[in-house]
Enzyme design. Structure first.
Site, PDB file in Angstrom:
ATOM      1  N   SER A 195      68.909 -25.122  22.288  1.00 25.51           N
ATOM      2  CA  SER A 195      69.764 -25.602  21.186  1.00 25.51           C
ATOM      3  C   SER A 195      70.128 -24.466  20.257  1.00 25.51           C
ATOM      4  O   SER A 195      71.013 -24.603  19.433  1.00 25.51           O
ATOM      5  CB  SER A 195      69.032 -26.680  20.397  1.00 25.51           C
ATOM      6  OG  SER A 195      67.973 -26.082  19.676  1.00 25.51           O
ATOM      7  N   CYS A 216      33.827 -38.320  11.532  1.00 28.06           N
ATOM      8  CA  CYS A 216      34.150 -39.728  11.298  1.00 28.06           C
ATOM      9  C   CYS A 216      33.770 -40.582  12.518  1.00 28.06           C
ATOM     10  O   CYS A 216      32.592 -40.702  12.813  1.00 28.06           O
ATOM     11  CB  CYS A 216      35.631 -39.860  10.899  1.00 28.06           C
ATOM     12  SG  CYS A 216      35.997 -41.470  10.195  1.00 28.06           S
ATOM     13  N   TYR A 217      34.742 -41.126  13.231  1.00 23.78           N
ATOM     14  CA  TYR A 217      34.395 -41.894  14.435  1.00 23.78           C
ATOM     15  C   TYR A 217      33.548 -41.045  15.377  1.00 23.78           C
ATOM     16  O   TYR A 217      32.599 -41.538  15.997  1.00 23.78           O
ATOM     17  CB  TYR A 217      35.667 -42.362  15.147  1.00 23.78           C
ATOM     18  CG  TYR A 217      35.411 -43.179  16.397  1.00 23.78           C
ATOM     19  CD1 TYR A 217      35.110 -44.525  16.309  1.00 23.78           C
ATOM     20  CD2 TYR A 217      35.459 -42.582  17.657  1.00 23.78           C
ATOM     21  CE1 TYR A 217      34.862 -45.280  17.443  1.00 23.78           C
ATOM     22  CE2 TYR A 217      35.218 -43.328  18.809  1.00 23.78           C
ATOM     23  CZ  TYR A 217      34.923 -44.676  18.697  1.00 23.78           C
ATOM     24  OH  TYR A 217      34.679 -45.415  19.821  1.00 23.78           O
ATOM     25  N   GLU A 224      38.699 -31.590   7.648  1.00 27.14           N
ATOM     26  CA  GLU A 224      39.963 -30.940   8.028  1.00 27.14           C
ATOM     27  C   GLU A 224      41.080 -31.153   7.016  1.00 27.14           C
ATOM     28  O   GLU A 224      42.089 -30.462   7.056  1.00 27.14           O
ATOM     29  CB  GLU A 224      40.404 -31.420   9.423  1.00 27.14           C
ATOM     30  CG  GLU A 224      40.831 -32.882   9.531  1.00 27.14           C
ATOM     31  CD  GLU A 224      39.673 -33.871   9.713  1.00 27.14           C
ATOM     32  OE1 GLU A 224      38.532 -33.543   9.336  1.00 27.14           O
ATOM     33  OE2 GLU A 224      39.919 -34.983  10.215  1.00 27.14           O
ATOM     34  N   GLY A 256      38.804 -41.727  14.638  1.00 28.26           N
ATOM     35  CA  GLY A 256      39.594 -42.693  15.393  1.00 28.26           C
ATOM     36  C   GLY A 256      39.485 -44.040  14.732  1.00 28.26           C
ATOM     37  O   GLY A 256      38.577 -44.266  13.916  1.00 28.26           O
ATOM     38  N   VAL A 311      64.893 -22.750  16.347  1.00 27.85           N
ATOM     39  CA  VAL A 311      63.733 -21.872  16.469  1.00 27.85           C
ATOM     40  C   VAL A 311      62.925 -22.198  17.732  1.00 27.85           C
ATOM     41  O   VAL A 311      62.580 -21.311  18.511  1.00 27.85           O
ATOM     42  CB  VAL A 311      62.824 -22.015  15.220  1.00 27.85           C
ATOM     43  CG1 VAL A 311      61.630 -21.089  15.315  1.00 27.85           C
ATOM     44  CG2 VAL A 311      63.613 -21.760  13.947  1.00 27.85           C
ATOM     45  N   ASP A 312      62.667 -23.490  17.923  1.00 29.10           N
ATOM     46  CA  ASP A 312      61.743 -23.867  18.996  1.00 29.10           C
ATOM     47  C   ASP A 312      62.295 -23.542  20.376  1.00 29.10           C
ATOM     48  O   ASP A 312      61.616 -22.941  21.214  1.00 29.10           O
ATOM     49  CB  ASP A 312      61.414 -25.365  18.925  1.00 29.10           C
ATOM     50  CG  ASP A 312      60.895 -25.756  17.553  1.00 29.10           C
ATOM     51  OD1 ASP A 312      60.416 -24.861  16.836  1.00 29.10           O
ATOM     52  OD2 ASP A 312      60.981 -26.937  17.209  1.00 29.10           O
ATOM     53  N   SER A 313      63.539 -23.943  20.624  1.00 29.60           N
ATOM     54  CA  SER A 313      64.040 -23.694  21.976  1.00 29.60           C
ATOM     55  C   SER A 313      64.344 -22.214  22.174  1.00 29.60           C
ATOM     56  O   SER A 313      64.240 -21.702  23.284  1.00 29.60           O
ATOM     57  CB  SER A 313      65.247 -24.582  22.294  1.00 29.60           C
ATOM     58  OG  SER A 313      66.330 -24.283  21.452  1.00 29.60           O
ATOM     59  N   HIS A 328      36.051 -36.232   6.290  1.00 28.97           N
ATOM     60  CA  HIS A 328      37.057 -35.429   7.011  1.00 28.97           C
ATOM     61  C   HIS A 328      37.142 -34.018   6.451  1.00 28.97           C
ATOM     62  O   HIS A 328      37.852 -33.780   5.470  1.00 28.97           O
ATOM     63  CB  HIS A 328      38.429 -36.107   6.925  1.00 28.97           C
ATOM     64  CG  HIS A 328      38.508 -37.346   7.746  1.00 28.97           C
ATOM     65  ND1 HIS A 328      38.776 -37.325   9.093  1.00 28.97           N
ATOM     66  CD2 HIS A 328      38.314 -38.641   7.414  1.00 28.97           C
ATOM     67  CE1 HIS A 328      38.757 -38.553   9.566  1.00 28.97           C
ATOM     68  NE2 HIS A 328      38.470 -39.374   8.561  1.00 28.97           N
ATOM     69  N   LYS A 384      54.692 -25.225  13.770  1.00 33.20           N
ATOM     70  CA  LYS A 384      55.909 -24.461  13.515  1.00 33.20           C
ATOM     71  C   LYS A 384      55.631 -23.017  13.100  1.00 33.20           C
ATOM     72  O   LYS A 384      56.275 -22.090  13.585  1.00 33.20           O
ATOM     73  CB  LYS A 384      56.692 -25.152  12.402  1.00 33.20           C
ATOM     74  CG  LYS A 384      58.103 -24.697  12.303  1.00 33.20           C
ATOM     75  CD  LYS A 384      58.894 -25.428  13.326  1.00 33.20           C
ATOM     76  CE  LYS A 384      60.330 -25.039  13.382  1.00 33.20           C
ATOM     77  NZ  LYS A 384      61.053 -26.003  14.231  1.00 33.20           N
TER      78      LYS A 384
END
Ligand code: XMP
Length: 514
Positions: A223, A82-83, A171, A55, A226-228, A169, A370
């Site tokens: 829409s 980190c933080y 990640e 952070g 893919v997502d909807s 980090h 995704k």
């Protein structure tokens, strides 16, 4: 079997979603919670481990985000990053101070080979650092397990209490051994078996949706992207005919897309959902007339979208919940998290339509990346061609046309894009690896066609490779493909006399033009 969960407490770090992703890559479910989540709630969720994110704050600054010291007494392993590492030191009685030299970027790292966190890792490696403060005195019971040239406590641990902290980090890909370290934490230190997969996510989410929705009705903005579509499939599995899908044709869709969406989801289509199609093309073009500012365009499209929805919903009778296909990168980039900066206001994030009363919002993909959404789509039985279709932004071609949006420009970009897609498929390019589309610049330039001077638009072909849509690089498309597109586009799309290839990566560019 109880679902194994790693909870990630968010202190505003920009990499929190990457941490979640790395944990899930170990087949362990992870969830990001605000740092203010009460310890009792953390305990109630029975996590196998807790990770504290980085952070931007200093632990000793007034109002800096903090956590209860009780967190470290839950008996579950904790990893501070980190933080998060500094906070662990500070809360447990160590000391944190500004460093003489802040460290930023790739840094040499020396590790203690006997640390459970580092046992798979060579003792000398590199890591990604980004800090100004550092730990200068260890809390009681801790020992330093890593250092860099400028940071004597680059990692610390109290392995008897299973408390670990790293200043760097793990990640990010710039810490080459970071993945191995996180895997050690998740699998060995926290003892997770790693059974989490999309099948279990689907089951859990279907049950959660049934519990949340009960006998009530849900309205989904479909829409056809893919997502909807995955959201529709998930909701239809969970609540069947209690779901109504509204498809707004705003005129900013890809060529023939509106027809395709109706064929798949509409009456008599493969999914045969309760489907309401709305032709709102004129309305959108009217509202966008003369508007050139990208953020204003997005706002207008978002607003018109919501208003069209409201009107449609009011005709449909009482709807209790509003569903959206929001995915995790949308949430992060819209600054919806605690401290993220607003990069683009993605119109499908940001709450409920104001004009209708909903009891709540349903965003079942909110925590997924995704590629995870695609796996879920396959799991739910959606056709591969739909699941791996290229993502398309909510504001549609509105963000692929620089400057004012007009029906003529939409036609240009639709035609150019259709040609690009045909050539990509003719050349056998795997478009599942990213986003490949045509955009219309607002560059007009002089050309010559036959004996005539032209003064027309330039189309930009954009082809980026990405797995998470947060970063992307330009694809090295075959030159013959680019040339074939150029020839076909300038010869057959009226209004276009130039074709450019956009080489820019993200960052510094974004994937869309606007
Ligand atoms: P950018 O252009 O921000 O795009 O690099 C990252 C990904 O997000 C998509 N995108 C959107 N998706 N609503 C959406 O649903 C939006 O407003 C929006 N803007 C960008 C973009 O297509 C890419 O996949």
């Amino acid at each position: 079997m109880e679902q194994e969960t790693i909870l990630i407490l968010d202190f505003g770090g920009q990499y929190k979603q990457l941490i979640a992703r790395r944990v899930r890559e170990c087949q362990v479910y992870s969830e990001i919670l605000p740092h203010t989540t009460p310890v009792a709630e953390l305990r109630a969720r029975a996590p196998k481990g807790i990770i504290l994110t980085g952070g931007p704050s200093s632990v000793y600054a007034p109002g800096a985000p903090t956590c209860s010291a009780e967190l470290f007494d839950l008996g579950v392993p904790v990893l501070g990053i980190c933080y998060g590492a500094q906070l662990m030191a500070y809360r447990l009685g160590g000391r944190v101070q500004p460093a003489d030299t802040s460290e930023y970027g790739r840094t040499d790292l020396s590790l203690a080979a006997d640390s459970p966190l580092f046992s798979d890792v060579p003792p000398s490696t590199t890591c990604w650092m980004s800090h100004t403060d550092r730990i200068t005195a260890l809390p009681l019971g801790f020992r330093a397990t890593a250092h860099t040239p400028n940071c004597p406590v680059a990692a610390m641990e109290d392995s008897s209490r299973r408390l670990y902290a790293v200043q760097f980090h793990p990640e990010v890909v710039h810490t080459p051994e970071g993945e191995a370290m996180l895997r050690r934490f998740v699998r060995d230190i926290c003892g997770c078996q790693g059974a989490w997969q999309m099948a279990s996510f689907a089951q859990t989410e279907i049950k959660a949706l049934r519990d949340k929705v009960g006998q009530k009705r849900v309205l989904l903005a479909l829409s056809g992207g893919v997502d909807s579509s995955v959201t529709a499939a998930l909701l239809s599995r969970a609540i069947g005919k209690q779901l109504t899908c509204v498809f707004v044709d705003h005129g900013l869709l890809r060529k023939n897309e509106s027809e395709q969406v109706k064929a798949i989801f509409g009456p008599g289509g493969d999914f045969n959902l309760d489907f309401v199609g709305v032709d709102a093309r004129e309305r959108f073009f009217g509202a966008l007339k003369g508007v050139v500012d990208p953020e204003q365009k997005r706002k207008i499209i978002g607003e018109q979208f919501i208003r069209t929805f409201e009107e449609t919903a009011n005709r449909l009778g009482e709807m209790h919940f509003f569903a959206q296909g929001t995915i995790y990168p949308d949430v992060v980039e819209s600054g919806a998290g605690s401290d993220g900066a607003v990069i683009k206001s993605h119109h499908n994030v940001g709450g409920l339509p104001k004009g209708i009363r909903f009891e709540g919002i349903v965003e079942p993909l909110r925590m997924l990346f995704k590629d995870e959404v695609r796996l879920l789509g396959l799991e739910l039985g959606l056709p591969r061609a739909l699941v791996y279709r290229q993502p398309f932004p909510g504001p549609g071609l509105g963000v692929r046309i620089a400057g004012e949006v007009t029906p003529e420009k939409v036609r240009m970009v639709q035609e150019a894009d259709a040609i690009f897609q045909e050539e990509l498929s003719r050349f056998g390019v795997d478009t599942g690896a990213g986003q490949f589309f045509a955009a219309l610049t607002n560059l007009r330039s002089v050309g010559v066609m036959g004996d005539h001077r032209t003064y027309d638009y330039a189309v930009a072909l954009r082809a980026v490779l990405t797995s998470d849509y947060m970063t992307a690089t330009a694809a090295r498309l075959p030159y013959d493909l680019l040339e074939a597109c150029m020839t076909r586009i300038v010869n057959t799309v009226p209004g276009v006399n130039r074709v450019l290839y956009d080489l820019t990566s993200k960052p510094p560019a974004t994937i869309e033009l606007e």
